[in-house]
Design a protein around this motif. Structure first.
Motif, PDB file in Angstrom:
ATOM      1  N   VAL A 110      44.551  37.052  42.925  1.00  0.00           N
ATOM      2  CA  VAL A 110      45.004  38.274  42.252  1.00  0.00           C
ATOM      3  C   VAL A 110      46.463  38.092  41.858  1.00  0.00           C
ATOM      4  CG1 VAL A 110      45.407  40.746  42.458  1.00  0.00           C
ATOM      5  CG2 VAL A 110      43.389  39.723  43.521  1.00  0.00           C
ATOM      6  N   TYR A 111      46.750  38.128  40.564  1.00  0.00           N
ATOM      7  CA  TYR A 111      48.119  38.064  40.064  1.00  0.00           C
ATOM      8  C   TYR A 111      48.578  39.468  39.682  1.00  0.00           C
ATOM      9  CZ  TYR A 111      47.369  33.017  39.533  1.00  0.00           C
ATOM     10  OH  TYR A 111      47.092  31.692  39.761  1.00  0.00           O
ATOM     11  N   ARG A 112      49.824  39.774  40.013  1.00  0.00           N
ATOM     12  CA  ARG A 112      50.416  41.040  39.564  1.00  0.00           C
ATOM     13  C   ARG A 112      51.665  40.714  38.758  1.00  0.00           C
ATOM     14  NH1 ARG A 112      51.380  45.584  43.823  1.00  0.00           N
ATOM     15  NH2 ARG A 112      52.597  43.977  44.864  1.00  0.00           N
ATOM     16  N   TYR A 113      51.691  41.203  37.531  1.00  0.00           N
ATOM     17  CA  TYR A 113      52.876  41.041  36.680  1.00  0.00           C
ATOM     18  C   TYR A 113      53.694  42.321  36.746  1.00  0.00           C
ATOM     19  CZ  TYR A 113      55.827  40.730  32.552  1.00  0.00           C
ATOM     20  OH  TYR A 113      56.906  40.732  31.695  1.00  0.00           O
ATOM     21  N   ARG A 114      54.993  42.177  36.930  1.00  0.00           N
ATOM     22  CA  ARG A 114      55.880  43.339  37.027  1.00  0.00           C
ATOM     23  C   ARG A 114      57.078  43.147  36.105  1.00  0.00           C
ATOM     24  NH1 ARG A 114      57.195  45.126  42.835  1.00  0.00           N
ATOM     25  NH2 ARG A 114      55.248  46.261  42.483  1.00  0.00           N
ATOM     26  N   LEU A 115      57.382  44.195  35.335  1.00  0.00           N
ATOM     27  CA  LEU A 115      58.559  44.178  34.464  1.00  0.00           C
ATOM     28  C   LEU A 115      59.483  45.313  34.885  1.00  0.00           C
ATOM     29  CD1 LEU A 115      60.116  43.105  31.996  1.00  0.00           C
ATOM     30  CD2 LEU A 115      58.823  44.741  30.592  1.00  0.00           C
ATOM     31  N   PHE A 270      51.145  45.292  36.104  1.00  0.00           N
ATOM     32  CA  PHE A 270      49.842  44.998  35.510  1.00  0.00           C
ATOM     33  C   PHE A 270      49.093  44.035  36.420  1.00  0.00           C
ATOM     34  CE2 PHE A 270      47.217  42.006  33.080  1.00  0.00           C
ATOM     35  CZ  PHE A 270      46.269  42.890  32.554  1.00  0.00           C
ATOM     36  N   ILE A 271      47.843  44.380  36.721  1.00  0.00           N
ATOM     37  CA  ILE A 271      46.953  43.509  37.487  1.00  0.00           C
ATOM     38  C   ILE A 271      45.634  43.406  36.725  1.00  0.00           C
ATOM     39  CG2 ILE A 271      45.606  43.260  39.606  1.00  0.00           C
ATOM     40  CD1 ILE A 271      47.803  44.533  41.156  1.00  0.00           C
ATOM     41  N   PRO A 272      45.195  42.190  36.377  1.00  0.00           N
ATOM     42  CA  PRO A 272      43.894  42.052  35.711  1.00  0.00           C
ATOM     43  C   PRO A 272      42.777  42.591  36.609  1.00  0.00           C
ATOM     44  CG  PRO A 272      45.151  40.003  35.560  1.00  0.00           C
ATOM     45  CD  PRO A 272      45.890  40.905  36.511  1.00  0.00           C
ATOM     46  N   ASP A 273      41.902  43.367  36.021  1.00  0.00           N
ATOM     47  CA  ASP A 273      40.809  43.988  36.789  1.00  0.00           C
ATOM     48  C   ASP A 273      39.638  43.013  36.835  1.00  0.00           C
ATOM     49  OD1 ASP A 273      39.140  45.652  38.114  1.00  0.00           O
ATOM     50  OD2 ASP A 273      38.862  47.096  36.479  1.00  0.00           O
ATOM     51  N   ARG A 274      39.557  42.275  37.934  1.00  0.00           N
ATOM     52  CA  ARG A 274      38.513  41.254  38.052  1.00  0.00           C
ATOM     53  C   ARG A 274      37.624  41.483  39.271  1.00  0.00           C
ATOM     54  NH1 ARG A 274      42.005  36.890  36.222  1.00  0.00           N
ATOM     55  NH2 ARG A 274      42.399  37.312  34.022  1.00  0.00           N
ATOM     56  N   PRO A 279      39.234  48.927  44.399  1.00  0.00           N
ATOM     57  CA  PRO A 279      40.050  49.774  43.493  1.00  0.00           C
ATOM     58  C   PRO A 279      41.463  49.196  43.317  1.00  0.00           C
ATOM     59  CG  PRO A 279      39.805  50.830  45.646  1.00  0.00           C
ATOM     60  CD  PRO A 279      38.938  49.603  45.686  1.00  0.00           C
ATOM     61  N   ASP A 280      41.837  48.911  42.085  1.00  0.00           N
ATOM     62  CA  ASP A 280      43.150  48.317  41.814  1.00  0.00           C
ATOM     63  C   ASP A 280      44.300  49.209  42.255  1.00  0.00           C
ATOM     64  OD1 ASP A 280      41.958  46.092  40.761  1.00  0.00           O
ATOM     65  OD2 ASP A 280      42.061  46.780  38.681  1.00  0.00           O
ATOM     66  N   LYS A 281      44.058  50.506  42.327  1.00  0.00           N
ATOM     67  CA  LYS A 281      45.132  51.433  42.712  1.00  0.00           C
ATOM     68  C   LYS A 281      45.646  51.135  44.116  1.00  0.00           C
ATOM     69  CE  LYS A 281      46.219  56.351  42.303  1.00  0.00           C
ATOM     70  NZ  LYS A 281      47.212  56.117  41.240  1.00  0.00           N
ATOM     71  N   GLU A 309      45.716  36.804  30.345  1.00  0.00           N
ATOM     72  CA  GLU A 309      45.939  38.253  30.427  1.00  0.00           C
ATOM     73  C   GLU A 309      47.362  38.561  30.885  1.00  0.00           C
ATOM     74  OE1 GLU A 309      43.010  41.360  31.588  1.00  0.00           O
ATOM     75  OE2 GLU A 309      41.873  39.643  32.326  1.00  0.00           O
ATOM     76  N   ILE A 310      47.913  37.726  31.755  1.00  0.00           N
ATOM     77  CA  ILE A 310      49.289  37.921  32.202  1.00  0.00           C
ATOM     78  C   ILE A 310      50.247  37.694  31.040  1.00  0.00           C
ATOM     79  CG2 ILE A 310      51.097  37.046  33.718  1.00  0.00           C
ATOM     80  CD1 ILE A 310      49.042  38.661  35.201  1.00  0.00           C
ATOM     81  N   CYS A 311      50.008  36.674  30.229  1.00  0.00           N
ATOM     82  CA  CYS A 311      50.857  36.419  29.058  1.00  0.00           C
ATOM     83  C   CYS A 311      50.795  37.582  28.076  1.00  0.00           C
ATOM     84  CB  CYS A 311      50.415  35.120  28.370  1.00  0.00           C
ATOM     85  SG  CYS A 311      50.568  33.628  29.373  1.00  0.00           S
TER      86      CYS A 311
END
Length: 378
Positions: A110-115, A270-274, A279-281, A309-311
């Protein structure tokens, strides 16, 4: 006005009625760089000057991704996490967690992208205080500096904070707009007369005799107003006026422009829903392992990461932040991170039936949609 009204008390026409607490439109002059302000209204945004440069995304800039091993949990860690979870649920029994048999512990990537976009915004509004001879920093000392030239001490990066600064050379003294410089206002309860009609006898000063009194007819003085038909006004203590609530009797107000500086860290994830069963929440309240951190005044979209998806999320969110914040705020710094958030799907059996639960986050939180609890609510 009839004679009965005149009898209620003297009326002083020199004491004005109470005006609005905020200055009326046109009461204050515009100051260069701070136009459009009216006292008592909400702060007006002060848009920053355009930047001296217009950075563009770098071409062929690939993100170097280290070799990341998907974290796993042992049976012991998974069991302890489940026991801790069960303990927080008073309707659950710990017996299944202690006696279950694990079948499989499946780690999930599970990758989480944060800005994060750290911004500074400035607003201003006219303010006032009672003038009692304090120093007046007015135009005689120079022109008001532009709002974005006023120096302030920035907090630690990515820390939310609000600071209020009085704009130099913006102060001046003016008669109080509420009492017109009188220092007091007419009492609204008694209309400035100091006395009010007695409600017990309706201003007559007497009431009819009642009961088995020897003289069934006749009148008796009102015991509430002692036959006067009027009573002293309580709010103004019979004076007919009250000290002005705005200038507190000083008759003058010191007006000045108050600059409000707000630092805010604007964060989007953002986390890709895979994983449809999880629940992603739930990821919002746990931490991961940040294996990629990129920080600059303006960061550029990630390229070359194995998960497209992360890009795509990086490109979309960076553009959204620039459009959302650059026009109304000054962007001080940006930071983008990619975290590997631990997630393990634990499959087990209990009393011949298959069950499962998830262990997630570095905190080893647990989520399960169904637990074979031995407790039953009646």
């Amino acid at each position: 006005m009839d004679d009965k009204d005149e009898d209620l008390g003297a009326f002083d026409p020199n004491i004005p009625e109470e005006g609005p607490s905020a200055p009326p439109p046109g009461w204050l002059d515009d100051v260069h760089g701070y136009q459009g302000h009216q006292g008592g209204q909400d702060d007006n945004p002060l848009y920053p000057p355009p930047p001296a440069y217009n950075p563009q995304p770098e071409l062929n800039r690939n993100t170097l991704v280290p070799n990341v091993r998907v974290p796993t949990v042992s049976e012991e860690v998974a069991r302890d996490a489940l026991l801790k979870f069960v303990k927080s649920k008073w309707t659950y029994s710990s017996k299944p967690a202690r006696n279950l048999t694990f079948k499989d512990l499946k780690p999930i990537t599970v990758y989480r992208y944060r800005l994060e976009t750290y911004t500074e915004s400035r607003t201003s509004a006219w303010q006032f205080e009672a003038y009692n001879g304090q120093m007046v920093d007015g135009p005689q000392y120079g022109m008001c500096p532009p709002p974005w030239d006023i120096p302030v001490t920035s907090p630690q990066r990515y820390t939310d904070m609000v600071e209020k600064v009085r704009v130099p050379h913006s102060s001046f003294v003016k008669l109080c707009h509420t009492c017109k410089g009188c220092g007091r206002t007419r009492c609204t309860s008694c209309s400035g007369r100091g006395q009010k009609r007695c409600l017990n006898c309706h201003g007559k000063g007497h009431k009819k005799r009642t009961g088995n009194h020897r003289k069934s007819s006749g009148r008796r003085n009102c015991t509430s107003c002692h036959g006067r038909g009027r009573k002293r006004c309580t709010p103004c203590h019979g004076h007919g006026y009250k000290t002005c609530s705005v200038c507190h009797g000083s008759q003058n107000l010191l007006h000045f422009i108050l600059l409000t500086v707000t630092w805010k860290n604007n964060v989007d994830d953002f986390i890709p829903d895979r994983q449809p069963d999880f629940p992603d929440k739930k990821f919002e309240k746990v931490t991961g392992d940040p294996f990629f951190i990129d920080e600059n005044v303006l960061v550029y979209p990630i390229q070359g990461f194995p998960d497209q998806e992360i890009c795509d999320a990086s490109t979309k969110m960076i553009n959204e932040h620039l459009n959302r914040y650059s026009s109304t705020s000054r962007i001080l710094q940006q930071r983008q991170t990619i975290e590997l958030v631990p997630l393990t799907h634990a499959h087990y059996t209990y009393k011949g039936k298959d069950h499962s639960f998830f262990v997630y986050g570095t905190e080893n939180k647990v989520f399960t949609s169904k637990y074979p609890s031995a407790c039953t609510l009646l």
